[in-house]
Design a protein around this motif. Structure first.
Motif, short mmCIF file in Angstrom:
data_model
loop_
_atom_site.label_atom_id
_atom_site.label_comp_id
_atom_site.label_asym_id
_atom_site.label_seq_id
_atom_site.Cartn_x
_atom_site.Cartn_y
_atom_site.Cartn_z
N GLU A 204 2.22 6.58 -6.97
CA GLU A 204 1.35 7.17 -7.06
C GLU A 204 1.58 8.94 -6.92
O GLU A 204 1.34 9.98 -7.52
N GLU B 233 -7.81 1.79 1.25
CA GLU B 233 -6.77 2.25 1.73
C GLU B 233 -6.55 1.61 3.46
O GLU B 233 -5.09 1.97 3.45
N LEU C 96 2.34 10.54 -4.42
CA LEU C 96 1.60 11.37 -3.22
C LEU C 96 2.96 12.36 -1.87
O LEU C 96 2.55 13.08 -1.53
N GLN D 97 0.65 -1.35 -0.30
CA GLN D 97 0.05 0.43 0.41
C GLN D 97 0.35 1.31 -0.13
O GLN D 97 0.82 1.74 -0.60
N GLN E 59 -9.52 11.75 1.55
CA GLN E 59 -9.75 11.13 0.68
C GLN E 59 -9.49 10.28 0.17
O GLN E 59 -9.74 10.29 -1.43
N ARG E 60 -9.07 9.40 0.51
CA ARG E 60 -8.59 8.05 0.11
C ARG E 60 -9.48 7.21 0.08
O ARG E 60 -10.48 7.16 0.72
N LYS F 24 -5.59 13.44 5.31
CA LYS F 24 -5.62 12.87 4.06
C LYS F 24 -6.03 11.73 3.45
O LYS F 24 -6.66 11.36 2.60
N MET F 25 -6.37 11.18 5.09
CA MET F 25 -6.88 9.94 4.55
C MET F 25 -8.74 9.28 4.32
O MET F 25 -8.93 9.11 3.56
N TRP G 171 0.84 4.17 -2.66
CA TRP G 171 0.79 6.02 -2.61
C TRP G 171 2.48 6.24 -3.13
O TRP G 171 2.14 7.28 -3.90
#
Length: 500
Positions: free
Chosen positions: A222, A420, A224, A215, A415-416, A412-413, A219
């Motif tokens: 991606e 995840e 991030l 995971q 928005q995920r 931030k999580m 990220w």
């Protein structure tokens, strides 16, 4: 011998079983004791090391129907000074709450290991008795006499992992070992080269499948957190006493304990209980400190997931020490024999196939990084143990082995995707991957041949602690290039007859 005429140990056993099957048919429960899998389909294992951790993990071997423990080995015959971390684990496996209940202390040694194996397998016998587990003091004698061993599981102190593994691989025996592969960098390299040369199945038990790491890599892929710049990993260990000087008071060698054999490759020194059992990890001669004890668990699978295959370019370390009173003044104690009570190590890594150059930081004994800005925004402090990846655009925080990873700040999580969010308590770990690998003839993800970078890293950290300066390492020539004297810490002085 021509390659076409070679036959490996598993093929030979299988062929012999096929021939035997044409002669007579014997019920599998009579042969195997498990009632399910005949011996021709089982891996025969010798367990070397019947101390605290060796006995703690032996239950998993015994309860695996694809494994048959046929021998145990330990330089100690029997004593009661061990530790039980598993809440009467042997009694649970045996289903016997009276297991040695008249014994003071925690028993261990090869007599205990043999009794454990035979009582477990005896449960499936009509007479509830079983005699089929050989017991040895010396692993070299065991290898000379026992010709039906498929694999060994090495559960001895760190300093003897390499000689046992090399001896096993020389006979074509598969090797499973507790971490580390060796507590010396050059020894570790030689074990890994032997694994490549022989092609036997090898497995470093610190490896585990970690969806958490997949995971955090997703990220990173991606973008991030931007480009990776730092990895921080910290543990509250050690949980054993560590000293700053060798013991000087003489102690008698316990009856039934082969001290010379326990020392193995280490030059002669007087016996003392401060060296053995659970405290061996603290000594440079015998252990690898907290970083070897725990760092393998967190960093080995992380290196695999992130594709970190190039060894560090340098290491620098600081360690706490203690002071003693001399003429009413407390002065620093020079400690060149044992790992410090707490330490910080920094490695500089080169650019990897898919990563830029980065720094890796290790902390133990209560040391840890200060809370980063993102944690302070959430009103949080650095957890007691953890793993943090720092990039040019963000950070990821997880438990010591990356458990329950989150982006920072954790807001931030929201928005995920919910997928995840990983609940590490619900993740099932496959601790027997090596069993399936041996049966299939395929290397495991925890194979020695994949463990060179982690082995170099852990052992180079110990070199930096002992050298007390930044050490520059050339992974091709296996040399410390900025301090000739520090090269002695890459290896050891060997007892005659134990040279590697």
């Amino acid at each position: 011998m021509d390659q076409s005429n070679k036959i490996n140990r598993r093929e030979f056993i299988g062929s012999a079983a096929a021939v035997a099957a044409t002669i007579s048919i014997v019920p599998s429960h009579v042969i195997a004791g498990s009632g399910k899998i005949p011996p021709s389909d089982q891996i025969t294992v010798a367990n070397i090391g019947c101390g605290t951790q060796g006995l703690r993990e032996m239950g998993d071997l015994l309860q695996n129907p694809k494994v048959r423990v046929v021998a145990v080995c330990d330089s100690n015959k029997y004593s009661t000074g061990y530790i039980d971390w598993s809440a009467n684990g042997i009694r649970k496996v045996l289903g016997d709450d009276t297991w040695w209940d008249n014994v003071p202390g925690i028993p261990g040694g090869r007599d205990v290991g043999q009794a454990y194996v035979e009582q477990y397998y005896g449960k499936n016998k009509p007479a509830k008795k079983y005699k089929g587990c050989a017991s040895y003091e010396d692993f070299r004698e065991m290898f000379a006499k026992e010709k039906g061993i498929d694999a060994v599981k090495i559960m001895t102190p760190d300093h003897t992992h390499a000689p046992i593994a090399l001896a096993a691989m020389a006979q074509g025996i598969h090797v499973v070992t507790h971490k580390p592969i060796s507590n010396r960098l050059l020894e570790g390299r030689k074990v890994i080269e032997k694994a490549k040369e022989t092609g036997v199945i090898t497995h470093l038990l610190a490896w585990s499948d970690r969806p958490e790491y997949r995971q955090l890599k997703a990220w990173m892929d991606e973008g991030l957190i931007g480009d990776l710049t730092e990895i921080h990993n910290w543990s509250y260990r050690p949980v054993w006493q560590q000293w700053t000087k060798r013991p000087t008071e003489p102690k008698p060698i316990p009856a039934g304990f082969n001290w010379d054999l326990w020392l193995g490759p280490v030059p002669d020194m007087p016996y003392h209980p401060n060296y053995t059992h659970n405290v061996f990890r603290g000594w440079y001669e015998f252990g690898g400190g907290s970083v070897a004890d725990m760092g393998h668990y967190s960093l080995f699978p992380l290196f695999e997931t992130l594709g970190i295959t190039k060894s560090p370019l340098s290491a620098r370390a600081f360690g706490t020490t203690s002071r003693e009173e001399i003429n009413q003044v407390y002065q620093w104690v020079k400690n060149d024999v044992a790992f410090p009570a707490s330490s910080m190590i920094k490695w500089r890594f080169p650019e990897q196939a898919a990563l830029p150059a980065f720094d890796l930081f290790w902390y133990d004994g209560g040391m840890k990084p200060f809370a980063c800005e993102e944690l302070e925004m959430d009103g949080r402090d650095t957890p007691e143990e953890g793993l943090m990846l720092v990039g040019t655009k963000g950070k990821i925080l997880g438990g010591f082995r990356g458990e329950n990873p989150v982006l920072l700040p954790e807001s931030k999580m929201s928005q995920r995707p919910a997928s995840e969010r990983i609940d590490s308590r619900a993740v099932v770990r496959n601790t027997d991957a090596w069993v399936e690998a041996i049966l299939s003839g395929q290397q495991t993800p925890g194979s020695f041949i994949r463990a060179q970078t982690i082995t170099d890293t852990i052992n180079l950290g110990a070199v930096a602690l002992r050298a007390n300066k930044k050490v520059d390492f050339d992974a091709a020539t296996l040399k410390i290039t900025n301090d000739e004297n520090a090269n002695k810490f890459l290896t050891r002085d060997y007892r005659p007859g134990w040279e590697i």
